[in-house]
Write a protein that holds these residues in place. Structure first.
Motif, PDB file in Angstrom:
ATOM      1  N   SER A 317       0.836  -1.208   0.000  1.00 12.68           N
ATOM      2  CA  SER A 317       0.000   0.000   0.000  1.00 12.68           C
ATOM      3  C   SER A 317       0.869   1.256   0.000  1.00 12.68           C
ATOM      4  O   SER A 317       0.500   2.276  -0.600  1.00 12.68           O
ATOM      5  CB  SER A 317      -0.942   0.005   1.209  1.00 12.68           C
ATOM      6  OG  SER A 317      -0.212   0.012   2.427  1.00 12.68           O
ATOM      7  N   GLN A 319       3.859   1.591  -1.447  1.00 18.87           N
ATOM      8  CA  GLN A 319       4.356   1.784  -2.809  1.00 18.87           C
ATOM      9  C   GLN A 319       3.239   2.286  -3.723  1.00 18.87           C
ATOM     10  O   GLN A 319       3.459   3.125  -4.605  1.00 18.87           O
ATOM     11  CB  GLN A 319       4.928   0.476  -3.352  1.00 18.87           C
ATOM     12  CG  GLN A 319       5.604   0.614  -4.716  1.00 18.87           C
ATOM     13  CD  GLN A 319       6.768   1.594  -4.695  1.00 18.87           C
ATOM     14  OE1 GLN A 319       7.700   1.437  -3.913  1.00 18.87           O
ATOM     15  NE2 GLN A 319       6.714   2.620  -5.555  1.00 18.87           N
ATOM     16  N   LYS A 320       2.031   1.796  -3.484  1.00 22.05           N
ATOM     17  CA  LYS A 320       0.877   2.247  -4.269  1.00 22.05           C
ATOM     18  C   LYS A 320       0.664   3.745  -4.075  1.00 22.05           C
ATOM     19  O   LYS A 320       0.360   4.477  -5.028  1.00 22.05           O
ATOM     20  CB  LYS A 320      -0.367   1.463  -3.846  1.00 22.05           C
ATOM     21  CG  LYS A 320      -1.643   1.837  -4.588  1.00 22.05           C
ATOM     22  CD  LYS A 320      -2.782   0.907  -4.189  1.00 22.05           C
ATOM     23  CE  LYS A 320      -4.086   1.274  -4.889  1.00 22.05           C
ATOM     24  NZ  LYS A 320      -4.727   2.458  -4.324  1.00 22.05           N
ATOM     25  N   ASP A 323       3.341   5.646  -5.951  1.00 22.04           N
ATOM     26  CA  ASP A 323       3.068   5.583  -7.387  1.00 22.04           C
ATOM     27  C   ASP A 323       1.965   6.578  -7.752  1.00 22.04           C
ATOM     28  O   ASP A 323       2.048   7.260  -8.790  1.00 22.04           O
ATOM     29  CB  ASP A 323       2.650   4.167  -7.801  1.00 22.04           C
ATOM     30  CG  ASP A 323       3.801   3.166  -7.742  1.00 22.04           C
ATOM     31  OD1 ASP A 323       4.967   3.606  -7.672  1.00 22.04           O
ATOM     32  OD2 ASP A 323       3.526   1.952  -7.743  1.00 22.04           O
ATOM     33  N   TYR A 324       0.933   6.633  -6.926  1.00 24.29           N
ATOM     34  CA  TYR A 324      -0.174   7.569  -7.182  1.00 24.29           C
ATOM     35  C   TYR A 324       0.335   9.011  -7.200  1.00 24.29           C
ATOM     36  O   TYR A 324      -0.057   9.820  -8.053  1.00 24.29           O
ATOM     37  CB  TYR A 324      -1.259   7.407  -6.110  1.00 24.29           C
ATOM     38  CG  TYR A 324      -2.428   8.353  -6.279  1.00 24.29           C
ATOM     39  CD1 TYR A 324      -3.500   8.018  -7.114  1.00 24.29           C
ATOM     40  CD2 TYR A 324      -2.460   9.581  -5.635  1.00 24.29           C
ATOM     41  CE1 TYR A 324      -4.570   8.885  -7.279  1.00 24.29           C
ATOM     42  CE2 TYR A 324      -3.523  10.457  -5.801  1.00 24.29           C
ATOM     43  CZ  TYR A 324      -4.575  10.101  -6.616  1.00 24.29           C
ATOM     44  OH  TYR A 324      -5.632  10.972  -6.790  1.00 24.29           O
TER      45      TYR A 324
END
Length: 468
Positions: A317, A319-320, A323-324
């Motif tokens: 989560s 890393q997500k 990335d976002y």
């Protein structure tokens, strides 16, 4: 028996308490707006019930309203419908409404304090999570859901489990360019967005006591962002001086009686908290968030923590989120270009916030690559800003001073940040899509936001203050 401040106020408002069941808690003041009240009013109609104590309910339009041309018919269909329904419902059920065009209209958590509706020792609720703002006055204030809005309409009470208590002390002296917003972002970054779950938090310590009432509201406002039920600060002379003379504040003999009670509202010296945390003001730098929850924050000169430094179960989560946001591990945000700057919301839209920004930007110009919106928290704040000439300073700097409302804090009204764009924001949440679909939000203080507006990039405000 020794009690914390939360326990004193809570126990004074319990109508009935039985072991194994929630307390029946009496609510002194119910604040409502156009978004979370329509279903509750419909529920009353279906059951043939009136609002039990309409004189203890105050309504305003704030969440889904335009912040330009408010005196014209609302163009956006859903916003127009919600505001029209609020007007109709308040008229039908006998509730005072500060609607668009009213001199008292504004963000619900701004108008309560400035009108003298928010007072020490009260219990206050609203169908909005940032109701904890009112805790700055030494009140128990928390957000509720729509079904609970209906409960309060019908009974002026709520079923509530008594919360655990936490004390967070901040002692020492804040550095130059560091404000209340930095304090609360720092605390959340240290204990996480879930670190206060299940607690009602009392903020204390010399650094908290030195804050103005508007700064204290900023602190309590974001209690919910660490998962807490609410937050509060014991009232003191700063509190009493702020309240005195306001529109609906007690006066004359009633003032003396109220003041005597308010002075009893503090945690006893030997009161027991379920948790106690202590921080040093000198450790706090201007803060900025880099992720998609308010706990993902850091000092503005720090590097983004690496994904590998996170607990195993949180790395995906984490890393997500990066990335976002379009950010990399171990990178600095200093110098990162930004697209929008939003100065407003129930966290930072009061006159002190606007004064601070105006003082900094006077004689400066916004960067060409940045759109800057300044949205006052209420009509009274807007008028005061104009009385002091702040509107002229903003205009000359290329900032747009809009009309009161929640605006770009949440992607509900017309003030949305375009997809993929970076917004440096004084609001309270940086969730995915919070300011518009695929918008990227970085939470900061008003001063840090002003620095980004002038430079067009993430900037350490301390450098600019030193040069000045």
């Amino acid at each position: 028996m020794s009690k914390t401040l939360v326990e004193k106020i809570w126990d004074a408002h319990v109508v009935k308490s039985e072991t194994g069941f929630p307390d029946i808690l009496y609510i002194d003041t119910h604040l409502i707006h156009e978004v979370t009240s329509p279903q509750a009013f419909d529920g009353l109609r279906k059951r043939g019930l009136p609002v039990f104590r309409p004189q203890q309910t105050v309504a305003t339009a704030d969440h889904n309203v335009p912040t330009i041309d408010q005196l014209l018919p609302i163009k956006e269909e859903l916003s127009r419908y919600q505001v029209d329904m609020l007007t109709k419902n308040c008229a039908e059920f006998g509730i005072e409404l500060y609607g668009l065009g009213h001199p008292f209209q504004g963000i619900v958590h701004v108008i309560g304090p400035e009108l003298g509706i928010t007072l020490p020792g009260k219990t206050m609720v609203c169908g909005d999570s940032h109701t904890s703002t009112h805790g700055a006055f030494g009140a128990i204030a928390f957000g509720i859901g729509t079904s609970q809005v209906e409960q309060v309409f019908a009974t002026q009470c709520l079923l509530q489990q008594k919360p655990k208590t936490m004390k967070i002390e901040v002692n020492g002296t804040l550095g130059k360019g560091v404000s209340a917003k930095d304090i609360i972002l720092y605390i959340i970054s240290k204990i996480s967005a879930a670190g206060g779950t299940g607690y009602f938090i009392e903020y204390a310590g010399s650094a908290i006591e030195a804050l103005s009432m508007e700064a204290r509201m900023t602190i309590c406002n974001m209690s919910i962002e660490m998962g807490a039920r609410g937050g509060l600060i014991a009232p003191d002379q700063i509190t009493f001086d702020y309240i005195k003379g306001r529109e609906f504040a007690p006066a004359s003999a009633e003032w003396d009686k109220s003041l005597a009670y308010w002075k009893t509202l503090y945690s006893d010296a030997d009161a027991k908290f379920d948790s106690v945390l202590t921080f040093k003001a000198e450790d706090i730098a201007p803060m900025i968030t880099y992720g998609t929850n308010p706990g993902m924050g850091m000092g503005i000169r720090e590097n983004i923590p690496s994904t590998s430094s996170q607990p195993d179960k949180e790395q995906l989560s984490y890393q997500k989120a990066l990335d976002y946001m379009g950010f990399d591990d171990d990178s600095s945000l200093i110098g990162k270009p930004v697209d929008y700057v939003f100065i407003g919301s129930c966290t930072n839209s009061r006159i002190e916030d606007l004064r601070e920004v105006a003082e900094f930007v006077k004689g400066k110009q916004k960067a060409e690559n940045v759109t800057v919106w300044i949205v006052p928290g209420s009509k009274q704040v807007e008028q005061q800003a104009k009385n002091e000439g702040l509107d002229q300073i903003f205009e000359q700097a290329g900032f747009q001073l809009r009309e009161p409302g929640c605006s770009a804090c949440l992607g509900m009204n017309e003030d949305k940040i375009p997809a993929g764009k970076y917004c440096v924001s004084t609001s309270n949440r940086n969730f995915e899509g919070r300011q518009g679909p695929d918008a990227r939000t970085l939470l900061v203080s008003p001063l840090t936001a002003a620095a980004a507006a002038v430079t067009g990039k993430i900037t350490d405000i301390r450098e600019m203050l030193t040069k000045a």
